[in-house]
Design a protein around this motif. Structure first.
Motif, PDB file in Angstrom:
ATOM      1  N   ILE A 155       0.858   4.159  -2.930  1.00  0.00           N
ATOM      2  CA  ILE A 155       0.589   5.566  -2.645  1.00  0.00           C
ATOM      3  C   ILE A 155       1.630   6.458  -3.315  1.00  0.00           C
ATOM      4  CG2 ILE A 155       0.578   7.257  -0.768  1.00  0.00           C
ATOM      5  CD1 ILE A 155      -0.822   5.208   0.922  1.00  0.00           C
ATOM      6  N   LEU A 171       2.915   5.958  -6.204  1.00  0.00           N
ATOM      7  CA  LEU A 171       2.801   5.909  -7.665  1.00  0.00           C
ATOM      8  C   LEU A 171       2.264   7.216  -8.206  1.00  0.00           C
ATOM      9  CD1 LEU A 171       1.098   2.742  -9.161  1.00  0.00           C
ATOM     10  CD2 LEU A 171       3.214   3.780  -9.862  1.00  0.00           C
ATOM     11  N   GLY A 172       2.828   7.664  -9.303  1.00  0.00           N
ATOM     12  CA  GLY A 172       2.285   8.867  -9.938  1.00  0.00           C
ATOM     13  C   GLY A 172       2.821  10.142  -9.340  1.00  0.00           C
ATOM     14  N   SER A 173       3.484  10.057  -8.220  1.00  0.00           N
ATOM     15  CA  SER A 173       4.019  11.259  -7.604  1.00  0.00           C
ATOM     16  C   SER A 173       5.484  11.405  -7.974  1.00  0.00           C
ATOM     17  CB  SER A 173       3.866  11.167  -6.091  1.00  0.00           C
ATOM     18  OG  SER A 173       4.703  10.155  -5.602  1.00  0.00           O
ATOM     19  N   ARG A 212       0.832  -1.205   0.000  1.00  0.00           N
ATOM     20  CA  ARG A 212       0.000   0.000   0.000  1.00  0.00           C
ATOM     21  C   ARG A 212       0.868   1.257   0.000  1.00  0.00           C
ATOM     22  NH1 ARG A 212      -5.596   1.310   2.668  1.00  0.00           N
ATOM     23  NH2 ARG A 212      -6.122   0.028   0.901  1.00  0.00           N
ATOM     24  N   HIS A 213       1.921   1.230   0.793  1.00  0.00           N
ATOM     25  CA  HIS A 213       2.809   2.397   0.800  1.00  0.00           C
ATOM     26  C   HIS A 213       3.401   2.662  -0.562  1.00  0.00           C
ATOM     27  CE1 HIS A 213       3.210   4.268   4.677  1.00  0.00           C
ATOM     28  NE2 HIS A 213       2.904   3.113   5.194  1.00  0.00           N
ATOM     29  N   ARG A 216      -5.918  -0.506  -8.182  1.00  0.00           N
ATOM     30  CA  ARG A 216      -5.605   0.920  -8.247  1.00  0.00           C
ATOM     31  C   ARG A 216      -4.236   1.153  -8.858  1.00  0.00           C
ATOM     32  NH1 ARG A 216      -7.775   5.096  -4.362  1.00  0.00           N
ATOM     33  NH2 ARG A 216      -7.649   6.087  -6.386  1.00  0.00           N
ATOM     34  N   ASP A 265      -5.703  -2.612  -3.915  1.00  0.00           N
ATOM     35  CA  ASP A 265      -4.459  -1.886  -4.202  1.00  0.00           C
ATOM     36  C   ASP A 265      -3.902  -2.268  -5.554  1.00  0.00           C
ATOM     37  OD1 ASP A 265      -3.178  -1.663  -0.796  1.00  0.00           O
ATOM     38  OD2 ASP A 265      -4.417  -0.325  -2.002  1.00  0.00           O
TER      39      ASP A 265
END
Lengths: 471, 246
Positions: free
Chosen positions: B25, B27-29, B21-22, B95, B92
């Motif tokens: 989170i 991803l994309g940043s 999950r971490h 997503r 997850d």
């Protein structure tokens, strides 16, 4: 089983599409451009410096420039972005508003963007609250504490998982460097302020009622709803008095009641449009009394009129008075279903068994299975042959196509003066009943004779207590 | 014993789910990178292996009719833990597919969201894989190639979950949790690997939120100042003594 995300949600709780979300995402990507996007600056904390902070006034200015709108409009727009959670404030994180000064904001990571497809799960919220509990050493805000207690109560069976996962996520977060950890905490907190707003605030994610159908699901194979709608519209377009001229003229517009008199339920010669409607579907044919008469005539020639008579009897039972229901059911049984009945209908053994069993305690819908069977039989078999039969072809040839009326204004005024009320519904109903009585008395003997001869050849076995009453 | 084995495996799955999950989170940043995609891939594969192992073990335990009632209750509790983990993992994964498709890496003008996270997620991935250091050896087109694998894996996981639902008749709502409210506070979780004071100071932007935080920050800084003075005094005294000696 446990209620999961919408993709396996059989409770039909589907969130409506928020079309703005996809558009906002595109805009956000534009904002990231290092040259033409929003200017970012580092945020200085005591020990660390975290990059990519943007000021409120910068965002508003950029947006006003991008869309060529005035500042107030841009400000409204950006406040929507903040309320939806795409940008979060770094100071005063509880109030999701945009301040057009040097207060700092930051972009939210794509995982925490609002999506139409992924509902915000309570499990995640419980894990977040547990993590926050760890970090704040038991001191949560009031509404958070209330949520926590409530979730602990109703999500109790998952609570072990929540605690375990919270601890693991906490430990995993500690693996990152200090600035990233701070950013992550802010991100998560902002996400939950958007989706579980503190009391007294309004959430931008309020979308009203849930839908009954999943907007993300692929359409049913074959004809989709759209196709069916298009087909219906194109078929009925010329028959709709709103969309096309009705012949000879629309009585509501010209005060000439010819259209109604030509389309009476039991008129001798139907209009062409009416006959055309009978070819659209079997239901159309049956629902039109004139069409049903025509069909009855055809079936008489084919010696299978008992199907339609049975169907009509069932309809009568379904829609009739409760007082006469029992007699009607008995009459239908005697006429159509019993062994040796004068107008015996041909339904399969299982349906017959079910129907006869149900007739012991008759109710309005006791003949439904049999009626459906006969309806489908007529639809698949007789309907097709009817359309090719000489009876129908004759009707089509004889059908009239009235000329369109062309009234001048003076004539229209005349017509308006000559308006008279149409036949009273009471009289119409009396006429209908007389006709029905006449038909019942005129049961075709030839049909009965042919049926009796057929019975000898067939063997049908079913048990019925009522058989004892039969001769 | 079966139970302990199960518990360790479940703990491992839990850990990998949390780490995954971490990673998703990020991803994309701006902390997204080639390496992150590879970390995601490997963590995911590990999660799937653990999931399959857990599932076989638990189904065999639950199918055994000859276990006592308490044992059965315990196994059902473990089953609920397992299925909740799998739900999180599935969401997850889906997503990460979505976000991965929206943010390809190998395009000329790539716009990753400037979230303020710039560090790497190597340590998180290392924790997930239970290794000391991660070695990166993927090709450069991992962001597109991996997505196809991801789709297959998602369908595998969905299938597995449906099978689980069908085959094992466990009523999740009937399970009673062993932990009470606030159980996470009772464990020996250290709040930070540095002192309380530093964490509170770092949370500067929510300054107005915590009176407690402020108090802590003030208290910690006073402490630090006091300690500093004590050390300076000791140094001065020692220096004086040394000078006196010589």
């Amino acid at each position: 089983m446990t209620i999961r995300n919408t993709l396996r949600d059989h409770g039909q709780r589907y969130r409506p599409r928020m079309a703005c979300l996809k558009k906002v995402e595109k805009l956000l990507l534009e904002m990231q451009d290092p040259k033409t996007g929003v200017k970012s600056q580092p945020q200085r904390l005591v020990i660390t410096t975290i990059p990519h902070a943007i000021t409120g006034e910068d965002i508003i200015a950029w947006l006003a420039d991008r869309f060529q709108v005035d500042t107030q409009e841009a400000r409204n727009f950006v406040s929507m972005l903040v309320a939806l959670g795409y940008i979060y404030p770094l100071q005063d994180h509880r109030r999701l508003v945009i301040k057009p000064d040097a207060s700092l904001y930051r972009f939210q990571t794509p995982y925490f963007w609002p999506t139409q497809q992924w509902p915000v799960e309570d499990t995640d919220y419980a894990i977040y609250l547990a993590k926050r509990n760890i970090r704040k050493r038991g001191i949560l805000e009031l509404h958070e504490q209330e949520h926590y207690n409530r979730l602990h109560k109703w999500m109790n069976h998952k609570w072990d998982f929540v605690v375990m996962q919270a601890k693991e996520q906490y430990r995993a977060a500690k693996e990152r460097k200090k600035p990233d950890r701070v950013v992550f905490e802010c991100q998560e907190r902002a996400y939950w302020v958007v989706h579980r707003p503190p009391p007294g605030t309004v959430s931008a994610m309020d979308y009203g009622l849930d839908r009954l159908t999943d907007p993300n699901a692929d359409e049913v194979t074959g004809e989709s709803l759209c196709d069916l709608l298009v087909k219906y519209c194109s078929t009925y377009k010329s028959h709709d008095p709103f969309l096309s001229n009705c012949l000879p003229s629309n009585p509501w517009l010209t005060d000439d009641a010819t259209y109604w008199s030509l389309n009476m339920p039991s008129v001798e010669i139907p209009t062409k449009m009416r006959v055309e409607r009978w070819t659209f579907s079997f239901a159309e044919l049956l629902s039109d009394p004139r069409g049903r008469d025509d069909f009855r005539l055809f079936l008489k020639k084919e010696f299978s009129g008992e199907n339609l008579a049975f169907w009509e009897g069932c309809e009568d039972l379904k829609w009739g008075e409760a007082a006469t229901m029992r007699e009607k059911a008995e009459h239908i049984y005697k006429t159509f279903l019993a062994r040796g009945a004068p107008r015996w209908i041909n339904i399969d053994g299982k349906t017959m068994e079910v129907t006869v069993k149900g007739l012991k305690h008759p109710h309005r819908y006791v003949l439904d299975p049999a009626q459906t069977h006969i309806y489908m039989l007529m639809k698949k078999d007789s309907y097709g042959r009817y359309q090719k039969s000489p009876v129908f072809k004759d009707t089509v040839k004889k059908a009239i196509c009235p000329e369109e009326h062309r009234y001048s204004d003076a004539q229209l005024q005349q017509n308006a003066k000559k308006r008279r009320p149409s036949l009273s519904p009471i009289i119409l109903r009396q006429m209908e009943q007389e006709q029905r009585a006449k038909m019942a008395a005129n049961v075709d003997i030839t049909q009965v004779m042919s049926k009796l001869s057929k019975q000898g050849k067939e063997a049908h076995v079913f048990s019925s207590g009522r058989d004892q009453k039969q001769s | 014993m079966g139970k302990d084995e199960c518990k360790t495996m479940l703990d491992a799955l839990n850990k990998v789910t949390a780490c995954y999950r971490h990673l998703v989170i990020a991803l994309g940043s701006t902390s997204d990178s080639q390496n992150l995609r590879e970390e995601l891939k490997r963590t995911r594969k590990k999660a799937q292996e653990l999931a399959v192992a857990n599932r076989t073990k638990l189904t065999s335990l639950l199918k055994d009719k000859s276990i006592s009632k308490d044992d059965r209750a315990e196994y059902e509790r473990l089953w609920v833990l397992f299925s909740s983990s799998m739900e999180l993992l599935e969401v997850d994964m889906k997503r990460s597919l979505e976000i991965g498709q929206d943010f390809p890496l190998k395009v000329p003008t790539r716009h990753l969201i400037q979230t303020g996270m710039t560090g790497s997620t190597t340590t998180v991935a290392a924790r997930a894989m239970s290794v000391q250091n991660m070695k990166y050896e993927a090709d450069s087109n991992i962001d597109t190639a991996d997505l196809r694998d991801l789709q297959c894996e998602i369908s595998q996981v969905s299938q597995m979950m449906e099978e689980m639902e069908m085959k094992v008749q466990v009523a999740p709502w009937a399970v009673e949790a062993k932990q009470e409210a606030g159980a996470e506070l009772k464990s020996n979780m250290s709040v930070g690997n540095s002192s309380v004071g530093v964490i509170s100071i770092c949370e500067e932007e929510p300054k107005e939120e915590d009176g407690g935080g402020n108090r802590d920050a003030g208290f910690a800084s006073i402490c630090a100042v006091l300690v500093f003075f004590v050390i300076v005094t000791v140094a001065v005294v020692l220096g004086y003594l040394v000078i006196n000696m010589s």
